[in-house]
Design a protein around this motif. Structure first.
Motif, PDB file in Angstrom:
ATOM      1  N   ARG A 189       2.470   2.357  11.780  1.00 29.54           N
ATOM      2  CA  ARG A 189       1.936   3.707  11.970  1.00 29.54           C
ATOM      3  C   ARG A 189       2.999   4.548  12.678  1.00 29.54           C
ATOM      4  O   ARG A 189       3.899   4.008  13.341  1.00 29.54           O
ATOM      5  CB  ARG A 189       0.661   3.694  12.822  1.00 29.54           C
ATOM      6  CG  ARG A 189      -0.370   2.657  12.421  1.00 29.54           C
ATOM      7  CD  ARG A 189      -1.188   3.066  11.208  1.00 29.54           C
ATOM      8  NE  ARG A 189      -2.045   1.974  10.753  1.00 29.54           N
ATOM      9  CZ  ARG A 189      -3.291   1.779  11.184  1.00 29.54           C
ATOM     10  NH1 ARG A 189      -3.826   2.589  12.077  1.00 29.54           N
ATOM     11  NH2 ARG A 189      -4.001   0.766  10.708  1.00 29.54           N
ATOM     12  N   SER A 192       1.563   8.840  16.957  1.00 25.74           N
ATOM     13  CA  SER A 192       0.154   9.013  16.604  1.00 25.74           C
ATOM     14  C   SER A 192      -0.737   8.020  17.347  1.00 25.74           C
ATOM     15  O   SER A 192      -1.960   8.165  17.335  1.00 25.74           O
ATOM     16  CB  SER A 192      -0.043   8.850  15.099  1.00 25.74           C
ATOM     17  OG  SER A 192       0.104   7.476  14.708  1.00 25.74           O
ATOM     18  N   TYR A 237     -12.006   5.856  14.935  1.00 31.11           N
ATOM     19  CA  TYR A 237     -11.566   5.572  13.571  1.00 31.11           C
ATOM     20  C   TYR A 237     -10.047   5.587  13.451  1.00 31.11           C
ATOM     21  O   TYR A 237      -9.483   4.939  12.575  1.00 31.11           O
ATOM     22  CB  TYR A 237     -12.166   6.601  12.606  1.00 31.11           C
ATOM     23  CG  TYR A 237     -13.633   6.394  12.307  1.00 31.11           C
ATOM     24  CD1 TYR A 237     -14.044   5.498  11.324  1.00 31.11           C
ATOM     25  CD2 TYR A 237     -14.607   7.083  13.008  1.00 31.11           C
ATOM     26  CE1 TYR A 237     -15.387   5.314  11.039  1.00 31.11           C
ATOM     27  CE2 TYR A 237     -15.959   6.910  12.738  1.00 31.11           C
ATOM     28  CZ  TYR A 237     -16.340   6.013  11.752  1.00 31.11           C
ATOM     29  OH  TYR A 237     -17.677   5.827  11.471  1.00 31.11           O
ATOM     30  N   ASP A 238      -9.374   6.341  14.339  1.00 26.30           N
ATOM     31  CA  ASP A 238      -7.913   6.433  14.254  1.00 26.30           C
ATOM     32  C   ASP A 238      -7.214   5.396  15.121  1.00 26.30           C
ATOM     33  O   ASP A 238      -6.043   5.534  15.454  1.00 26.30           O
ATOM     34  CB  ASP A 238      -7.440   7.832  14.649  1.00 26.30           C
ATOM     35  CG  ASP A 238      -7.789   8.201  16.088  1.00 26.30           C
ATOM     36  OD1 ASP A 238      -8.493   7.410  16.751  1.00 26.30           O
ATOM     37  OD2 ASP A 238      -7.360   9.277  16.552  1.00 26.30           O
ATOM     38  N   ASP A 245      -5.298  -2.282   1.170  1.00 32.73           N
ATOM     39  CA  ASP A 245      -4.424  -1.505   2.060  1.00 32.73           C
ATOM     40  C   ASP A 245      -5.129  -1.030   3.325  1.00 32.73           C
ATOM     41  O   ASP A 245      -4.724  -0.037   3.945  1.00 32.73           O
ATOM     42  CB  ASP A 245      -3.823  -0.307   1.333  1.00 32.73           C
ATOM     43  CG  ASP A 245      -2.814  -0.714   0.273  1.00 32.73           C
ATOM     44  OD1 ASP A 245      -2.277  -1.833   0.386  1.00 32.73           O
ATOM     45  OD2 ASP A 245      -2.568   0.076  -0.645  1.00 32.73           O
ATOM     46  N   LYS A 258      -3.223  -0.153   6.607  1.00 32.93           N
ATOM     47  CA  LYS A 258      -2.528   1.121   6.800  1.00 32.93           C
ATOM     48  C   LYS A 258      -3.371   2.137   7.559  1.00 32.93           C
ATOM     49  O   LYS A 258      -2.822   3.094   8.124  1.00 32.93           O
ATOM     50  CB  LYS A 258      -2.141   1.720   5.446  1.00 32.93           C
ATOM     51  CG  LYS A 258      -1.142   0.898   4.648  1.00 32.93           C
ATOM     52  CD  LYS A 258      -0.829   1.580   3.325  1.00 32.93           C
ATOM     53  CE  LYS A 258       0.175   0.786   2.507  1.00 32.93           C
ATOM     54  NZ  LYS A 258       0.478   1.455   1.200  1.00 32.93           N
ATOM     55  N   THR A 259      -4.687   1.948   7.580  1.00 38.41           N
ATOM     56  CA  THR A 259      -5.564   2.974   8.149  1.00 38.41           C
ATOM     57  C   THR A 259      -6.554   2.469   9.178  1.00 38.41           C
ATOM     58  O   THR A 259      -6.954   3.224  10.070  1.00 38.41           O
ATOM     59  CB  THR A 259      -6.350   3.667   7.026  1.00 38.41           C
ATOM     60  OG1 THR A 259      -7.115   2.684   6.299  1.00 38.41           O
ATOM     61  CG2 THR A 259      -5.418   4.387   6.068  1.00 38.41           C
ATOM     62  N   ASN A 264     -15.944   2.117   5.969  1.00 37.66           N
ATOM     63  CA  ASN A 264     -14.544   2.229   5.535  1.00 37.66           C
ATOM     64  C   ASN A 264     -13.829   0.886   5.519  1.00 37.66           C
ATOM     65  O   ASN A 264     -12.635   0.840   5.240  1.00 37.66           O
ATOM     66  CB  ASN A 264     -13.794   3.181   6.466  1.00 37.66           C
ATOM     67  CG  ASN A 264     -13.769   2.679   7.902  1.00 37.66           C
ATOM     68  OD1 ASN A 264     -14.753   2.108   8.374  1.00 37.66           O
ATOM     69  ND2 ASN A 264     -12.675   2.893   8.600  1.00 37.66           N
ATOM     70  N   ARG A 265     -14.535  -0.193   5.818  1.00 39.82           N
ATOM     71  CA  ARG A 265     -13.896  -1.507   5.915  1.00 39.82           C
ATOM     72  C   ARG A 265     -14.827  -2.603   5.379  1.00 39.82           C
ATOM     73  O   ARG A 265     -15.077  -3.609   6.057  1.00 39.82           O
ATOM     74  CB  ARG A 265     -13.452  -1.796   7.341  1.00 39.82           C
ATOM     75  CG  ARG A 265     -14.542  -1.573   8.408  1.00 39.82           C
ATOM     76  CD  ARG A 265     -14.024  -1.917   9.806  1.00 39.82           C
ATOM     77  NE  ARG A 265     -14.982  -1.569  10.842  1.00 39.82           N
ATOM     78  CZ  ARG A 265     -15.957  -2.344  11.274  1.00 39.82           C
ATOM     79  NH1 ARG A 265     -16.131  -3.543  10.728  1.00 39.82           N
ATOM     80  NH2 ARG A 265     -16.769  -1.952  12.241  1.00 39.82           N
ATOM     81  N   SER A 276     -16.232   6.987   3.207  1.00 39.26           N
ATOM     82  CA  SER A 276     -15.409   8.119   3.623  1.00 39.26           C
ATOM     83  C   SER A 276     -16.056   8.915   4.748  1.00 39.26           C
ATOM     84  O   SER A 276     -15.379   9.639   5.470  1.00 39.26           O
ATOM     85  CB  SER A 276     -15.128   9.044   2.441  1.00 39.26           C
ATOM     86  OG  SER A 276     -16.340   9.595   1.929  1.00 39.26           O
TER      87      SER A 276
END
Length: 743
Positions: free
Chosen positions: A185, A189, A216-217, A254, A257-258, A292-293, A586
């Motif tokens: 990342r 951030s 979430y981030d 992926d 990545k998030t 989201n997972r 989402s």
């Protein structure tokens, strides 16, 4: 897989609970065998050179000058004031008669361990709040010519000379290593990566976990090892697997990545002879929604065994599949040797928030007793896909209460309060440990801040007796769509947006809260002041978690809004992070932590709220369980079996048959490890959060406590009880038997 058979790769809905890698096992030392293991462990654990006393993190001392027969004679040997009003929960290190502590605005201080006299001070930025504040690491070269202390400050790993306190400029780049780098990342951030726990030193490696944020981030919770001489990264284990790695199929494509979390914030245990490090992980993020997972989400909520030299996976076990309850493995794993089915077995035991103790063969990961996968309820939240089953150990019995109904309400509730809570609970969804959070009220027990927390377990490795401190704190969860943060307009306008996204779900859009469980923030600036508010936001206080993820700019805007909310009127509805009809996964749903407190500031469940449980890991049984601590206001009325409220205290067990610990009632205690009965107690200047250290200087045994937390039960305004604004008179207080020098 109740029989503990190593699993196969994921296929369809098959979930591997553990995997043994023969190539990795071939690199570790042979197992100890027979009763000789007891003799070997009994001769160790005589120093306090590492967090928790030793590399295995057992929180055990083999020193026995102080025992059941003389512990009542303990007296204060020396006191060292922290020199500020900050809260500390630091576990000191002691090497060659020198003690290293955190004090004086988060600086590292060296003391004479026999007298408490200051030797040197290594200063950090006096404004910093981000430091490895539960402990640090010590390392020395084989010839002892190089001796280092290693710790992190504001996401920068640093090394200083243990003899002088001077920074070591050759470590990393000008003495610093940015631990945000190498995570896949953008480093800037990631607002919080460093852990508050110190990790483990193995040879010339420092193995570190992390403390990702709750949102979430969040960044990924990779386990990493750094060279203690150069600061260079030696190896990385991805807790959110990358393509081609074990467990990748248990996430969406992926996801690494998030998605973040699945981190180790609770501590780790090192088997130095085998070269295996045991790492407990937390939930993936976000805590209470996983649309989201989709998948089981390895390696979230796992106990992971890694080759400490290479970072290669040896085995793993997942305690919670697709965690949407924030059910972290919250304590350091405990290493011991037990007699099981007539054989001596080296084991690792893990306690967590759910209330279970899991016990595994240290080399293979096979559970000592069967584990059952039981079906659990489905979620009705759009996009959420709960895992159909969850694992339950058949032994040992749980140490915490795992159900909560209206029949379990506290006898200290007022009549109208009891009626209100009863109605709320009767209307809530309440189907046990794994009831999925929904768009309506959902009961969670022991709660996302219940069960066992950091440092809350200790073990006597010579006999397999384990001790767990836990709290029962039910929560009421309720999901709603998150709002987006806007950085447009005045600082007050930006602060209102930040408040809506981070604070309103608990404190309400009108800032009125739900006293006393959730205090009002109306006029909070004039009541507490900016410095106090910033400290609470950064560090947390009482039931409020820390929001260290907020940038300095965002925190400035939030403070501006709280000081002058009229300058940022709510002219329109907050913008949702995603529309309600968004594609599955989402949308971002959020929930407050939901801690259920009464008007009195005490939990709504009947006491005891804090317990100390003793296990015999040889048989998988509970030896005894006792309330730990008191609530002073209730004790004054004769209620002495309640346990303390909201503890963050850590036990240490000794060869003298004692357990030393402390609580928020400003009391330190020694308990009989065979019965749990209090044999000695003393009052200290402030409350305790953290772990005592036990060491020897000149043949004399000392027990030192970090007493530097808020003592009062009332950390916010409660009817009849104003929130405490008193400064914390923090101090390190060392006790010893008579004859020890004092100052």
């Amino acid at each position: 897989m109740p029989d503990g058979t190593p699993s196969q790769p994921v296929s369809g809905n098959r979930l591997p609970l553990r995997r043994v890698l023969p190539a990795a096992l071939a690199l570790v030392a042979c197992a100890l065998s027979g009763d000789s293991a007891f003799a070997q462990t009994a001769s160790a654990h005589t120093t306090w050179r590492e967090y928790g006393g030793s590399a295995d993190g057992s929180q055990y001392s083999a020193l026995k000058e102080v025992d059941r027969s003389n512990v009542s004679k303990l007296q204060v040997a020396w006191t060292y004031r922290t020199g500020d009003e900050r809260k500390y929960s630091f576990n000191p290190l002691v090497v060659d008669g020198v003690m290293y502590v955190l004090a004086k605005s988060n600086t590292i201080v060296a003391l004479d361990a026999g007298t408490g006299k200051e030797i040197w001070v290594h200063e950090t930025d006096p404004k910093t709040t981000l430091i490895t504040n539960r402990g640090i690491n010590y390392w020395e070269s084989s010839d002892r010519s190089d001796r280092r202390l290693l710790f992190a400050v504001r996401n920068e790993l640093q090394a200083i000379d243990a003899r002088t306190g001077k920074s070591i400029a050759t470590f990393g780049t000008n003495g610093r290593v940015d631990v945000r780098e190498g995570l896949g990342r953008a480093p800037k951030s990631l607002t919080l990566v460093q852990s508050y726990n110190p990790g483990r030193v193995f040879g010339d490696l420092l193995i570190l976990g992390s403390a990702t944020n709750e949102e979430y981030d969040s960044g990924p919770g990779d386990i990493r090892a750094y060279n203690v001489i150069t600061g260079k990264l030696a190896w990385t284990f991805h807790t959110i697997p990358h393509p081609g790695e074990i467990g990748y199929e248990t996430w969406p494509k992926d996801a690494w990545k998030t998605v973040g979390g699945a981190n180790d914030w609770a501590g780790m245990a090192l088997d130095e002879k085998r070269g295996i490090v045991y790492i407990p992980t937390a939930s993936p993020k976000y805590n209470f929604y996983g649309g989201n997972r989709a998948g089981a989400n390895l390696f979230g909520d796992c106990l992971i065994a890694l080759n400490a030299r290479t970072g290669k996976l040896v085995w793993y076990f997942q305690m919670v599949h697709h965690d949407i309850w924030d059910y972290d493995n919250g304590t350091t794993p405990m290493l011991a040797t037990v007699r099981h089915n007539g054989k001596m077995v080296d084991v690792v035991a893990q306690a967590g928030k759910v209330g279970f103790v899991w016990v595994f063969d240290r080399e293979t990961g096979k559970p000592l007793w069967p584990v059952e996968e039981r079906p659990e309820p489905k979620s009705d939240v759009p996009g959420e896909q709960t895992w159909p089953t969850q694992p339950f150990p058949t032994k040992p019995p749980p140490f915490a209460r795992q159900t909560f109904t209206a029949d379990d309400l506290s006898p200290f509730l007022e009549a109208d309060e009891r009626e209100q809570i009863t109605k709320q609970m009767q209307a809530a969804r309440n189907h046990g440990l794994f009831t999925p959070p929904g768009l309506g009220d959902t009961v969670e027990m022991p709660g996302n801040n219940g069960g066992a927390n950091f440092g809350g377990a200790a073990v006597d490795p010579t006999n397999g007796n384990m001790y767990v401190i836990s709290k029962d704190l039910p929560a009421m969860l309720k999901l709603e769509l998150a709002t987006a943060v806007s950085h447009a307009g005045s600082p007050e306008a930006q602060g209102r947006s930040i408040f809506a996204a981070n604070c309103s779900i608990c404190h309400g859009a009108d800032r009125a809260g739900k006293p006393p469980a959730i205090p009002s923030l109306v006029d909070v600036d004039s009541r507490l002041g900016k410095d106090r508010i910033e400290s609470v936001v950064r560090h947390g206080q009482g039931p409020m978690p820390a929001f260290a993820k907020l940038s300095d700019a965002d925190l400035h805007s939030l403070l501006a809004y709280l000081a002058k909310p009229d300058l940022a009127p709510a002219t329109e509805a907050p913008v949702q992070a995603a529309p309600a009809d968004a594609a599955p996964g989402s949308a971002h749903y959020k929930s407050g932590f939901g801690f259920m407190f009464a008007r009195s500031g005490l939990p709504v469940i009947a006491p005891p709220w804090t317990t100390l449980t003793a296990y015999d890991l040889n048989t998988g049984t509970i030896r005894w369980q006792e309330p730990l601590g008191v609530v002073p206001e209730l004790a004054a009325k004769g209620f002495t079996d309640t346990g303390s409220q909201f503890p963050k205290v850590n036990p240490v067990v000794t060869a003298g048959g004692l357990i030393f610990t402390g609580t928020r009632d400003r009391k330190v205690r020694a308990l009989d490890s065979s019965t749990g009965k209090v044999l000695w107690e003393a009052e200290v200047p402030a409350a305790l959060e953290g772990m005592p250290a036990i060491y020897e200087v000149g043949g004399k045994q000392f027990i030192v406590f970090c007493a530097a937390a808020q003592a009062t039960t009332y950390t916010h305004n409660v009817p009849g009880h104003a929130a405490s604004t008193d400064p914390i008179p923090g101090a390190y207080v060392a006790f010893a038997l008579p004859g020890t020098s004092t100052n």
